[in-house]
Design a protein around this motif. Structure first.
Motif, PDB file in Angstrom:
ATOM      1  N   CYS A 198       7.534  75.340  83.737  1.00 37.90           N
ATOM      2  CA  CYS A 198       8.182  75.690  82.461  1.00 37.90           C
ATOM      3  C   CYS A 198       9.627  75.207  82.413  1.00 37.90           C
ATOM      4  O   CYS A 198      10.519  75.911  81.910  1.00 37.90           O
ATOM      5  CB  CYS A 198       8.115  77.192  82.217  1.00 37.90           C
ATOM      6  SG  CYS A 198       6.458  77.781  81.783  1.00 37.90           S
ATOM      7  N   GLN A 208       1.674  79.813  78.574  1.00 34.91           N
ATOM      8  CA  GLN A 208       1.364  79.682  77.155  1.00 34.91           C
ATOM      9  C   GLN A 208       2.148  80.685  76.316  1.00 34.91           C
ATOM     10  O   GLN A 208       2.586  80.383  75.203  1.00 34.91           O
ATOM     11  CB  GLN A 208      -0.143  79.845  76.927  1.00 34.91           C
ATOM     12  CG  GLN A 208      -0.995  78.776  77.576  1.00 34.91           C
ATOM     13  CD  GLN A 208      -0.548  77.367  77.204  1.00 34.91           C
ATOM     14  OE1 GLN A 208      -0.287  77.064  76.040  1.00 34.91           O
ATOM     15  NE2 GLN A 208      -0.443  76.498  78.207  1.00 34.91           N
ATOM     16  N   LEU A 221       5.698  79.450  76.020  1.00 31.88           N
ATOM     17  CA  LEU A 221       5.775  78.315  75.093  1.00 31.88           C
ATOM     18  C   LEU A 221       5.746  78.759  73.634  1.00 31.88           C
ATOM     19  O   LEU A 221       6.180  78.015  72.754  1.00 31.88           O
ATOM     20  CB  LEU A 221       4.625  77.340  75.361  1.00 31.88           C
ATOM     21  CG  LEU A 221       4.631  76.620  76.711  1.00 31.88           C
ATOM     22  CD1 LEU A 221       3.440  75.672  76.823  1.00 31.88           C
ATOM     23  CD2 LEU A 221       5.935  75.859  76.919  1.00 31.88           C
ATOM     24  N   SER A 222       5.239  79.964  73.377  1.00 33.43           N
ATOM     25  CA  SER A 222       5.260  80.463  72.001  1.00 33.43           C
ATOM     26  C   SER A 222       6.679  80.809  71.558  1.00 33.43           C
ATOM     27  O   SER A 222       6.970  80.871  70.359  1.00 33.43           O
ATOM     28  CB  SER A 222       4.350  81.692  71.868  1.00 33.43           C
ATOM     29  OG  SER A 222       4.882  82.813  72.552  1.00 33.43           O
ATOM     30  N   HIS A 232       9.488  79.081  73.231  1.00 36.96           N
ATOM     31  CA  HIS A 232      10.188  77.797  73.389  1.00 36.96           C
ATOM     32  C   HIS A 232       9.145  76.728  73.695  1.00 36.96           C
ATOM     33  O   HIS A 232       8.728  76.572  74.847  1.00 36.96           O
ATOM     34  CB  HIS A 232      11.216  77.883  74.519  1.00 36.96           C
ATOM     35  CG  HIS A 232      12.314  78.864  74.260  1.00 36.96           C
ATOM     36  ND1 HIS A 232      13.393  78.572  73.449  1.00 36.96           N
ATOM     37  CD2 HIS A 232      12.490  80.142  74.681  1.00 36.96           C
ATOM     38  CE1 HIS A 232      14.198  79.622  73.394  1.00 36.96           C
ATOM     39  NE2 HIS A 232      13.673  80.578  74.117  1.00 36.96           N
ATOM     40  N   PRO A 233       8.708  75.969  72.670  1.00 38.25           N
ATOM     41  CA  PRO A 233       7.614  75.002  72.842  1.00 38.25           C
ATOM     42  C   PRO A 233       7.859  73.950  73.911  1.00 38.25           C
ATOM     43  O   PRO A 233       6.915  73.443  74.501  1.00 38.25           O
ATOM     44  CB  PRO A 233       7.495  74.368  71.450  1.00 38.25           C
ATOM     45  CG  PRO A 233       8.027  75.410  70.518  1.00 38.25           C
ATOM     46  CD  PRO A 233       9.132  76.081  71.258  1.00 38.25           C
ATOM     47  N   ASP A 234       9.117  73.624  74.171  1.00 32.24           N
ATOM     48  CA  ASP A 234       9.432  72.654  75.222  1.00 32.24           C
ATOM     49  C   ASP A 234      10.613  73.168  76.035  1.00 32.24           C
ATOM     50  O   ASP A 234      11.761  72.790  75.810  1.00 32.24           O
ATOM     51  CB  ASP A 234       9.758  71.287  74.629  1.00 32.24           C
ATOM     52  CG  ASP A 234       9.936  70.216  75.707  1.00 32.24           C
ATOM     53  OD1 ASP A 234       9.761  70.535  76.899  1.00 32.24           O
ATOM     54  OD2 ASP A 234      10.250  69.057  75.345  1.00 32.24           O
ATOM     55  N   SER A 240      13.404  81.060  64.381  1.00 35.95           N
ATOM     56  CA  SER A 240      12.160  80.460  64.864  1.00 35.95           C
ATOM     57  C   SER A 240      11.040  81.462  64.635  1.00 35.95           C
ATOM     58  O   SER A 240      11.296  82.631  64.310  1.00 35.95           O
ATOM     59  CB  SER A 240      12.283  80.103  66.352  1.00 35.95           C
ATOM     60  OG  SER A 240      12.410  81.272  67.127  1.00 35.95           O
ATOM     61  N   ARG A 289       9.286  83.248  66.526  1.00 35.10           N
ATOM     62  CA  ARG A 289       9.335  84.464  67.338  1.00 35.10           C
ATOM     63  C   ARG A 289      10.767  84.946  67.542  1.00 35.10           C
ATOM     64  O   ARG A 289      11.052  85.665  68.504  1.00 35.10           O
ATOM     65  CB  ARG A 289       8.650  84.233  68.687  1.00 35.10           C
ATOM     66  CG  ARG A 289       7.154  83.942  68.589  1.00 35.10           C
ATOM     67  CD  ARG A 289       6.442  84.259  69.890  1.00 35.10           C
ATOM     68  NE  ARG A 289       6.449  85.684  70.192  1.00 35.10           N
ATOM     69  CZ  ARG A 289       5.905  86.209  71.287  1.00 35.10           C
ATOM     70  NH1 ARG A 289       5.323  85.424  72.181  1.00 35.10           N
ATOM     71  NH2 ARG A 289       5.952  87.517  71.503  1.00 35.10           N
ATOM     72  N   SER A 297      18.400  76.796  73.132  1.00 35.23           N
ATOM     73  CA  SER A 297      17.593  75.652  72.732  1.00 35.23           C
ATOM     74  C   SER A 297      18.445  74.567  72.091  1.00 35.23           C
ATOM     75  O   SER A 297      17.915  73.559  71.633  1.00 35.23           O
ATOM     76  CB  SER A 297      16.494  76.103  71.765  1.00 35.23           C
ATOM     77  OG  SER A 297      17.070  76.786  70.659  1.00 35.23           O
TER      78      SER A 297
END
Length: 363
Positions: A133, A156, A159-160, A162-164, A243, A245, A290
């Motif tokens: 991650c 997973q 990632l919900s 922070h997708p990257d 974002s 979430r 981010s």
């Protein structure tokens, strides 16, 4: 000691148990060193200490990552200190033994053939390393299982938020000294039973809603989930529309001593409980964003957290440590309640069972 019962005081108060923890826990588990961006280019390195073992990670020219014990193979002098950029070779500051980035000895000044020194046969002691991650983890156990396969669901979920996560930006860090055994610091983190009393004016007022807050054990992890509090004056300036979430709170702990924490508004921290001695622990917060949050806002939140929730926890764990050293102390039963709500110690119980498993104690 039977499973599902609290640990006895000896696990926290006897120096011999700390030595067992060191060998059976910290030298056999995955420890987070840094974010990939901190060693982004060839020759970039970062040092780290696992109890009393100094290590470093370094980026290879081909983009891979190596991890080594931070000792020269000649007389044991450290090769590097702190953080650095663009190393082409590793030169020991003591006798100038020089190593390639891959750990192979290149030269030993003054040596001759009769010394029996063969560069091809001398390498730095390598350590297992894995990226997870967006973060670099190491494990001193050569036979340890890979980290990632057991954490796919965990990944997973992260990632919900922070997708990257490789694109997270390191901003700042702080440390709080706990006068307590590392297990007390971890336990305090993994239950919110104390939140309404200890954090009544900080965490539960203007940060998180306690209604709906859950603590859920999952394998070798514990998931804390909640919602941002919006009905009262906020403790910091989070944007719950930033974002999908951004109005959620998620703190996801991995055995034995690291947690990835997603704050409302997109703030992100890595929290580590770093053992120093049987009654000393460093609670380290490393703060990231981010990229769409101003650095000064991240720094402001770091300072606020240290002065409020962090300071409150620092006091209580030290008092618990002292209390456990009393001849009168015996641990009381867990309060499980509904099993996963804010007032449950289910996370504490789960940690104790994971700890027993790691020590190899029979249930």
């Amino acid at each position: 000691m039977p499973r599902d019962t609290p640990l006895q005081a000896q696990y926290y108060t006897q120096p011999d148990w700390f030595e067992i923890d060191k060998e059976k826990i910290f030298f056999r588990t995955w420890q987070c060193v840094c974010h990939v961006s901190e060693i982004a280019d060839p020759g970039d390195f970062k040092t780290f200490t696992i109890v009393d073992e100094d290590i470093f990670v370094i980026r290879e020219p081909d983009g891979g990552i190596n991890a080594f014990y931070n000792i020269c193979r000649h007389r044991g002098h450290p090769l590097v200190e702190g953080t650095g950029k663009g190393k082409r070779v590793l030169v020991c500051p003591y006798h100038a033994w020089t190593y390639e980035i891959n750990g192979r000895l290149r030269r030993a000044p003054g040596s001759v053939e009769s010394d029996g020194l063969t560069c091809d046969q001398i390498n730095l002691r390598k350590i297992r390393v894995e990226e997870f991650c967006g973060f670099v983890f190491v494990n001193l156990d050569e036979n340890a299982s890979a980290m990632a396969p057991d954490l796919d669901e965990y990944k997973q979920n992260l990632l919900s938020f922070h997708p990257d996560p490789t694109q997270l930006k390191f901003v700042c860090e702080t440390e709080i000294a706990h006068d307590s055994n590392w297990k007390l610091s971890v336990e305090n983190y993994n239950e919110c039973y104390h939140c309404p009393t200890v954090h009544a004016s900080s965490l539960t007022h203007g940060v998180l809603e306690m209604d709906g807050y859950t603590t859920v054990p999952r394998g070798k992890t514990i998931w804390h989930d909640g919602k941002a509090q919006t009905k009262n004056e906020k403790q910091y300036d989070y944007d719950i529309t930033a974002s999908p979430r951004a109005d959620d709170y998620g703190a996801y702990w991995i055995f034995p001593n690291v947690s990835m924490c997603c704050y409302p508004g997109g703030y992100f921290t890595i929290r580590q409980f770093l053992p120093v001695a049987w009654n000393k622990t460093i609670y380290r917060y490393r703060w990231f964003s981010s990229g769409d949050i101003a650095d000064e806002d991240v720094i402001a939140l770091m300072r606020k957290h240290k002065e409020t929730t962090g300071a409150e926890d620092e006091v209580v764990v030290s008092k618990i440590q002292k209390g456990m050293q009393s001849r009168a102390f015996e641990p009381g039963p867990y309060v499980i309640g509904d099993g996963c709500g804010a007032m449950s110690e289910v996370g504490l119980r789960h940690f104790h069972n994971l700890y027993r498993d790691a020590l190899g104690e029979a249930g």
